[in-house]
Design a protein around this motif. Structure first.
Motif, PDB file in Angstrom:
ATOM      1  N   SER A   1      39.370 -87.121   4.024  1.00 50.26           N
ATOM      2  CA  SER A   1      39.351 -85.669   4.165  1.00 50.26           C
ATOM      3  C   SER A   1      38.632 -85.250   5.442  1.00 50.26           C
ATOM      4  CB  SER A   1      38.677 -85.028   2.950  1.00 50.26           C
ATOM      5  OG  SER A   1      39.427 -85.260   1.777  1.00 50.26           O
ATOM      6  N   LYS A   2      37.559 -85.960   5.758  1.00 50.45           N
ATOM      7  CA  LYS A   2      36.798 -85.627   6.963  1.00 50.45           C
ATOM      8  C   LYS A   2      37.671 -85.792   8.212  1.00 50.45           C
ATOM      9  CE  LYS A   2      33.188 -88.091   7.301  1.00 50.45           C
ATOM     10  NZ  LYS A   2      31.891 -88.804   7.455  1.00 50.45           N
ATOM     11  N   TRP A   3      38.430 -86.883   8.274  1.00 52.45           N
ATOM     12  CA  TRP A   3      39.279 -87.120   9.450  1.00 52.45           C
ATOM     13  C   TRP A   3      40.423 -86.119   9.508  1.00 52.45           C
ATOM     14  CZ3 TRP A   3      44.401 -88.776  10.388  1.00 52.45           C
ATOM     15  CH2 TRP A   3      44.652 -89.132  11.721  1.00 52.45           C
ATOM     16  N   LEU A   4      41.031 -85.830   8.355  1.00 49.47           N
ATOM     17  CA  LEU A   4      42.129 -84.861   8.335  1.00 49.47           C
ATOM     18  C   LEU A   4      41.655 -83.494   8.819  1.00 49.47           C
ATOM     19  CD1 LEU A   4      43.838 -85.887   4.983  1.00 49.47           C
ATOM     20  CD2 LEU A   4      44.848 -86.044   7.265  1.00 49.47           C
TER      21      LEU A   4
ATOM     22  N   LEU B   1      45.655 -80.477   3.651  1.00 52.94           N
ATOM     23  CA  LEU B   1      45.789 -81.855   3.168  1.00 52.94           C
ATOM     24  C   LEU B   1      44.439 -82.403   2.722  1.00 52.94           C
ATOM     25  CD1 LEU B   1      48.270 -83.420   5.762  1.00 52.94           C
ATOM     26  CD2 LEU B   1      48.730 -82.829   3.371  1.00 52.94           C
ATOM     27  N   ALA B   2      43.401 -82.075   3.465  1.00 54.27           N
ATOM     28  CA  ALA B   2      42.058 -82.523   3.103  1.00 54.27           C
ATOM     29  C   ALA B   2      41.657 -81.979   1.743  1.00 54.27           C
ATOM     30  CB  ALA B   2      41.054 -82.092   4.166  1.00 54.27           C
ATOM     31  N   VAL B   3      41.963 -80.727   1.490  1.00 50.18           N
ATOM     32  CA  VAL B   3      41.623 -80.106   0.211  1.00 50.18           C
ATOM     33  C   VAL B   3      42.365 -80.785  -0.935  1.00 50.18           C
ATOM     34  CG1 VAL B   3      41.836 -77.986  -1.159  1.00 50.18           C
ATOM     35  CG2 VAL B   3      41.031 -77.865   1.205  1.00 50.18           C
ATOM     36  N   LYS B   4      43.633 -81.133  -0.705  1.00 52.42           N
ATOM     37  CA  LYS B   4      44.415 -81.812  -1.751  1.00 52.42           C
ATOM     38  C   LYS B   4      43.800 -83.162  -2.104  1.00 52.42           C
ATOM     39  CE  LYS B   4      48.854 -79.620  -0.672  1.00 52.42           C
ATOM     40  NZ  LYS B   4      50.222 -79.811  -0.135  1.00 52.42           N
ATOM     41  N   ILE B   5      43.340 -83.902  -1.106  1.00 51.70           N
ATOM     42  CA  ILE B   5      42.706 -85.199  -1.373  1.00 51.70           C
ATOM     43  C   ILE B   5      41.381 -84.995  -2.089  1.00 51.70           C
ATOM     44  CG2 ILE B   5      41.639 -87.214  -0.280  1.00 51.70           C
ATOM     45  CD1 ILE B   5      43.841 -87.110   1.813  1.00 51.70           C
ATOM     46  N   ASP B   6      40.637 -83.971  -1.689  1.00 47.89           N
ATOM     47  CA  ASP B   6      39.372 -83.671  -2.355  1.00 47.89           C
ATOM     48  C   ASP B   6      39.554 -83.445  -3.849  1.00 47.89           C
ATOM     49  OD1 ASP B   6      37.927 -83.805  -0.010  1.00 47.89           O
ATOM     50  OD2 ASP B   6      38.015 -81.649   0.375  1.00 47.89           O
ATOM     51  N   LYS B   7      40.709 -82.908  -4.236  1.00 52.01           N
ATOM     52  CA  LYS B   7      40.932 -82.527  -5.633  1.00 52.01           C
ATOM     53  C   LYS B   7      41.403 -83.684  -6.514  1.00 52.01           C
ATOM     54  CE  LYS B   7      41.914 -77.630  -4.767  1.00 52.01           C
ATOM     55  NZ  LYS B   7      42.932 -76.557  -4.833  1.00 52.01           N
ATOM     56  N   ILE B   8      41.733 -84.822  -5.927  1.00 47.26           N
ATOM     57  CA  ILE B   8      42.202 -85.961  -6.726  1.00 47.26           C
ATOM     58  C   ILE B   8      41.042 -86.518  -7.561  1.00 47.26           C
ATOM     59  CG2 ILE B   8      43.118 -88.310  -6.653  1.00 47.26           C
ATOM     60  CD1 ILE B   8      44.612 -87.544  -4.109  1.00 47.26           C
TER      61      ILE B   8
ATOM     62  N   MET C   1      31.821 -88.505  -8.571  1.00 51.19           N
ATOM     63  CA  MET C   1      32.329 -88.014  -7.294  1.00 51.19           C
ATOM     64  C   MET C   1      31.508 -86.848  -6.746  1.00 51.19           C
ATOM     65  SD  MET C   1      34.683 -90.075  -6.553  1.00 51.19           S
ATOM     66  CE  MET C   1      33.855 -91.360  -7.484  1.00 51.19           C
ATOM     67  N   GLU C   2      30.643 -86.292  -7.571  1.00 53.02           N
ATOM     68  CA  GLU C   2      29.758 -85.229  -7.106  1.00 53.02           C
ATOM     69  C   GLU C   2      28.453 -85.792  -6.552  1.00 53.02           C
ATOM     70  OE1 GLU C   2      29.983 -81.810  -6.876  1.00 53.02           O
ATOM     71  OE2 GLU C   2      32.124 -82.179  -7.194  1.00 53.02           O
ATOM     72  N   CYS C   3      28.168 -87.042  -6.889  1.00 54.46           N
ATOM     73  CA  CYS C   3      26.904 -87.661  -6.485  1.00 54.46           C
ATOM     74  C   CYS C   3      27.058 -88.330  -5.120  1.00 54.46           C
ATOM     75  CB  CYS C   3      26.464 -88.694  -7.513  1.00 54.46           C
ATOM     76  SG  CYS C   3      26.147 -88.004  -9.141  1.00 54.46           S
ATOM     77  N   VAL C   4      26.052 -88.179  -4.297  1.00 52.34           N
ATOM     78  CA  VAL C   4      26.071 -88.829  -2.987  1.00 52.34           C
ATOM     79  C   VAL C   4      24.882 -89.773  -2.827  1.00 52.34           C
ATOM     80  CG1 VAL C   4      27.327 -86.960  -1.873  1.00 52.34           C
ATOM     81  CG2 VAL C   4      24.826 -86.893  -1.917  1.00 52.34           C
TER      82      VAL C   4
END
Length: 203
Positions: A165-168, A176-183, A82-85
């Motif tokens: 997260s980008k749309w939120l 809310l975006a931060v919470k999704i980022d942390k999953i 999840m850190e790799c793009v």
């Protein structure tokens, strides 16, 4: 404010015709095999609902463990996907890990068959113009829509942030975006991830 358009993806597994049975051959192929094959073996476990033992997050790690390379298997499992793009960055990290192994390169192993994911992105026909519609959309679409927006789109666009997260953030829902980022996607099935996101949207 632009609406959120839910997309999804379909996979067809295609055998590449490449089989290896030594660590040396595995390393040589890994240097040049196409990205769609690396993608398949890294993310298959998440896409297909964690078919591999949970100790091994990807097909490469599972094969290494099966063939008596526990340290390499652990290191491959520890790669933070999840850190790799960029798949090329992951390829380089895996090759660096293999270079750290001093022994066993020519020992015969159980064969590893390289498979590629032939992917097709489709429009689900579901859109959201606000948070309530977004929550309903998440309930309607299949889990492979979550996979596309949380995983694939990041790699395609080479962005560290997932589509949700980008749309939120675009509608002012930073928390809310931060919470999704942390999953942790690799620690949960996509069904569990969906429930976690919906729970966060309702809180």
């Amino acid at each position: 404010m632009a609406p959120f358009i839910f997309k999804s993806e379909l996979w067809t597994a295609q055998y590449t015709g490449v089989k290896v049975n030594t660590l040396a051959a595995f390393m040589r192929v890994l240097q040049e095999i196409d990205e769609d094959s690396i993608y398949y073996h890294l993310y298959r476990n998440l896409f297909e609902y964690h078919l591999l033992p949970t100790d091994y997050g990807n097909s490469f790690a599972y094969w290494l463990a099966e063939n008596g390379f526990p340290v390499l298997a652990e290191k491959f499992s520890a790669i933070d996907l999840m850190e790799c793009v960029c798949i090329e960055d992951i390829r380089e990290e895996m090759l660096n890990i293999l270079h750290s192994e001093p022994n066993g390169f020519e020992r015969l192993c159980k064969p590893f068959y390289f498979i590629r994911a032939v992917r097709k992105v489709v429009d689900t026909g579901v859109t959201a113009n606000n948070l309530e519609e977004f929550k309903k959309g998440l309930s309607r679409v299949g889990v492979h829509s979550l996979f596309y927006h949380l995983v694939t789109s990041r790699l395609v666009n080479r962005e560290p942030v997932n589509d949700f997260s980008k749309w939120l953030r675009s509608i002012g829902e930073e928390s809310l975006a931060v919470k999704i980022d942390k999953i942790d996607l690799m620690a949960h099935s996509l069904y569990e991830v969906r429930e976690m996101i919906i729970t966060n949207l309702e809180s």
